[in-house]
Structure formats: C-alpha cells, structure tokens
Design a protein around this motif. Structure first.
Motif, PDB file in Angstrom:
ATOM      1  N   VAL A 143      -9.427  21.344 -10.266  1.00 36.21           N
ATOM      2  CA  VAL A 143      -8.469  20.465  -9.693  1.00 36.21           C
ATOM      3  C   VAL A 143      -9.024  19.065  -9.876  1.00 36.21           C
ATOM      4  CG1 VAL A 143      -7.452  19.975  -7.419  1.00 36.21           C
ATOM      5  CG2 VAL A 143      -7.902  22.114  -7.782  1.00 36.21           C
ATOM      6  N   GLU A 144      -7.936  18.404 -10.831  1.00 30.64           N
ATOM      7  CA  GLU A 144      -8.391  17.184 -11.151  1.00 30.64           C
ATOM      8  C   GLU A 144      -7.622  16.039 -10.182  1.00 30.64           C
ATOM      9  OE1 GLU A 144      -7.480  19.246 -15.242  1.00 30.64           O
ATOM     10  OE2 GLU A 144      -6.482  19.094 -13.206  1.00 30.64           O
ATOM     11  N   SER A 145      -7.970  14.910  -9.878  1.00 32.99           N
ATOM     12  CA  SER A 145      -7.785  13.724  -9.271  1.00 32.99           C
ATOM     13  C   SER A 145      -7.986  12.513  -9.625  1.00 32.99           C
ATOM     14  CB  SER A 145      -7.927  14.206  -7.630  1.00 32.99           C
ATOM     15  OG  SER A 145      -9.381  13.765  -7.703  1.00 32.99           O
ATOM     16  N   GLY A 146      -7.283  11.603  -9.227  1.00 31.97           N
ATOM     17  CA  GLY A 146      -7.477  10.260  -9.646  1.00 31.97           C
ATOM     18  C   GLY A 146      -6.875   9.567 -10.671  1.00 31.97           C
ATOM     19  N   GLY A 147      -5.779  10.352 -11.283  1.00 32.85           N
ATOM     20  CA  GLY A 147      -4.983   9.452 -12.130  1.00 32.85           C
ATOM     21  C   GLY A 147      -4.122   8.542 -11.364  1.00 32.85           C
ATOM     22  N   GLY A 148      -3.419   7.782 -12.123  1.00 32.52           N
ATOM     23  CA  GLY A 148      -2.609   6.662 -11.634  1.00 32.52           C
ATOM     24  C   GLY A 148      -2.056   5.737 -12.710  1.00 32.52           C
ATOM     25  N   LEU A 149      -1.260   4.589 -12.178  1.00 31.46           N
ATOM     26  CA  LEU A 149      -0.877   3.593 -13.201  1.00 31.46           C
ATOM     27  C   LEU A 149      -1.719   2.414 -12.996  1.00 31.46           C
ATOM     28  CD1 LEU A 149       1.402   2.188 -14.605  1.00 31.46           C
ATOM     29  CD2 LEU A 149       2.420   1.538 -12.679  1.00 31.46           C
ATOM     30  N   VAL A 150      -2.366   1.856 -14.133  1.00 28.06           N
ATOM     31  CA  VAL A 150      -3.150   0.709 -14.247  1.00 28.06           C
ATOM     32  C   VAL A 150      -2.772  -0.356 -15.220  1.00 28.06           C
ATOM     33  CG1 VAL A 150      -4.625   1.855 -15.564  1.00 28.06           C
ATOM     34  CG2 VAL A 150      -5.498   0.133 -14.109  1.00 28.06           C
ATOM     35  N   GLN A 151      -3.139  -1.417 -15.095  1.00 32.37           N
ATOM     36  CA  GLN A 151      -2.907  -2.468 -16.299  1.00 32.37           C
ATOM     37  C   GLN A 151      -3.825  -2.143 -17.409  1.00 32.37           C
ATOM     38  OE1 GLN A 151      -2.419  -6.260 -14.114  1.00 32.37           O
ATOM     39  NE2 GLN A 151      -0.400  -6.260 -14.187  1.00 32.37           N
ATOM     40  N   ALA A 152      -3.507  -2.686 -18.441  1.00 38.42           N
ATOM     41  CA  ALA A 152      -4.501  -2.724 -19.662  1.00 38.42           C
ATOM     42  C   ALA A 152      -5.580  -3.593 -19.107  1.00 38.42           C
ATOM     43  CB  ALA A 152      -3.808  -3.327 -20.731  1.00 38.42           C
ATOM     44  N   GLY A 153      -6.890  -2.810 -19.438  1.00 40.54           N
ATOM     45  CA  GLY A 153      -8.129  -3.684 -19.049  1.00 40.54           C
ATOM     46  C   GLY A 153      -8.560  -3.201 -17.758  1.00 40.54           C
ATOM     47  N   GLY A 154      -7.998  -2.394 -16.979  1.00 45.84           N
ATOM     48  CA  GLY A 154      -8.471  -1.973 -15.709  1.00 45.84           C
ATOM     49  C   GLY A 154      -9.270  -0.700 -15.908  1.00 45.84           C
ATOM     50  N   SER A 155      -9.703  -0.224 -14.819  1.00 39.09           N
ATOM     51  CA  SER A 155     -10.463   1.130 -14.593  1.00 39.09           C
ATOM     52  C   SER A 155      -9.816   1.998 -13.642  1.00 39.09           C
ATOM     53  CB  SER A 155     -11.772   0.553 -14.226  1.00 39.09           C
ATOM     54  OG  SER A 155     -12.635  -0.201 -14.944  1.00 39.09           O
ATOM     55  N   LEU A 156     -10.306   3.506 -14.003  1.00 41.67           N
ATOM     56  CA  LEU A 156     -10.019   4.521 -13.066  1.00 41.67           C
ATOM     57  C   LEU A 156     -11.040   5.420 -13.297  1.00 41.67           C
ATOM     58  CD1 LEU A 156      -6.215   5.454 -13.946  1.00 41.67           C
ATOM     59  CD2 LEU A 156      -7.147   4.544 -12.048  1.00 41.67           C
ATOM     60  N   ARG A 157     -11.393   6.227 -12.441  1.00 44.78           N
ATOM     61  CA  ARG A 157     -12.147   7.500 -11.990  1.00 44.78           C
ATOM     62  C   ARG A 157     -11.634   8.473 -11.897  1.00 44.78           C
ATOM     63  NH1 ARG A 157     -17.787   8.599  -8.698  1.00 44.78           N
ATOM     64  NH2 ARG A 157     -16.260   9.168  -7.324  1.00 44.78           N
ATOM     65  N   LEU A 158     -11.556   9.556 -13.033  1.00 45.74           N
ATOM     66  CA  LEU A 158     -10.962  10.869 -12.718  1.00 45.74           C
ATOM     67  C   LEU A 158     -12.149  11.893 -12.256  1.00 45.74           C
ATOM     68  CD1 LEU A 158      -8.849  11.415 -15.916  1.00 45.74           C
ATOM     69  CD2 LEU A 158      -8.335  10.016 -13.978  1.00 45.74           C
ATOM     70  N   SER A 159     -11.590  12.456 -11.415  1.00 46.94           N
ATOM     71  CA  SER A 159     -12.659  13.744 -10.700  1.00 46.94           C
ATOM     72  C   SER A 159     -11.919  15.067 -11.026  1.00 46.94           C
ATOM     73  CB  SER A 159     -12.806  13.573  -9.372  1.00 46.94           C
ATOM     74  OG  SER A 159     -13.400  12.344  -8.965  1.00 46.94           O
TER      75      SER A 159
END
Length: 123
Positions: free
Chosen positions: A5-21
């Motif tokens: 089960v994945e989580s952590g996606g979303g909308l972010v501006q260029a140059g930003g960060s996300l962490r998927l689990s």
C-alpha cells in the motif's frame, strides 16, 4: 501473498520534495527486494529505484540519481522513496513492487504490486 500500500503522493511545485511510503504485509518483508516504478500517461512503466533485501545495495534510474533516495525500514515493513528537486517530467503514478529475487529493472520480474500513488509536479 504480499500486500503493498503506497502513500505520500500529491501535487508539488517544481523544486519541491515528497516522500512516498509503501507498507508491506502478508509475508516476511526481508525476503523481498523492493522497487519503485512510475508510469506517465501514454508511456511505459519504468524502473525508478530499487533496494536489496538487506538494504545494502540500491539502484536508480539515471535521471533521478542524486535527487531520489530509496530506503527500507524492516521494523516497520516499509520502503520509502525520498524525492527532492522534483521536475515536471517526474509527474507519474508511482508504484511499489516486491521481488523474491534481487533488484531487477524489468517490471515482469516483480511478483507483487501496490495500487499506485499519483505524483504531480507543476512548473
């Protein structure tokens, strides 16, 4: 059977960060090499990053090397993908996958898949 089960996606501006689990359940997590794939609209699903069963070896798609980091936490049966310096071309659905063998680049080698999480990077 292994459930992912994945989580952590979303909308972010260029140059930003996300962490998927990606949380795993059902079988011994340490028996599986883990990987992240992604699929953009109209494109093939491609390998992004992989990590060995022990966590001691990792592999990356060339275009994400130095920006993305894959890791795993055996205590939590979870694999992560830290994504920094995101670009619009990173926009895709990201999938977690598990393989009883070692890290493979071909999606056909993977036995189990999650449902995917959308990552959208705006310019």
């Amino acid at each position: 059977q292994v459930q992912l089960v994945e989580s952590g996606g979303g909308l972010v501006q260029a140059g930003g960060s996300l962490r998927l689990s990606c949380a795993a359940s059902g079988r011994t997590f340490n028996n599986y090499a883990m990987a992240w794939f992604r699929q953009a609209p109209g494109k093939e699903r491609e390998f992004v990053a992989g990590i060995s069963r022990s966590g001691g070896s990792t592999s990356y798609l060339g275009s994400v090397k130095g920006r993305f980091t894959i890791s795993r936490d055996s205590a939590k049966d979870t694999v992560y993908l830290q994504m920094n310096s995101l670009k619009p071309e990173d926009t895709a659905v990201y999938y977690c996958a598990a393989n009883l063998g070692g890290v493979q680049y071909a999606r056909e080698a993977y036995d189990y898949w999650g449902q995917g999480t959308q990552v959208t990077v705006s310019s």
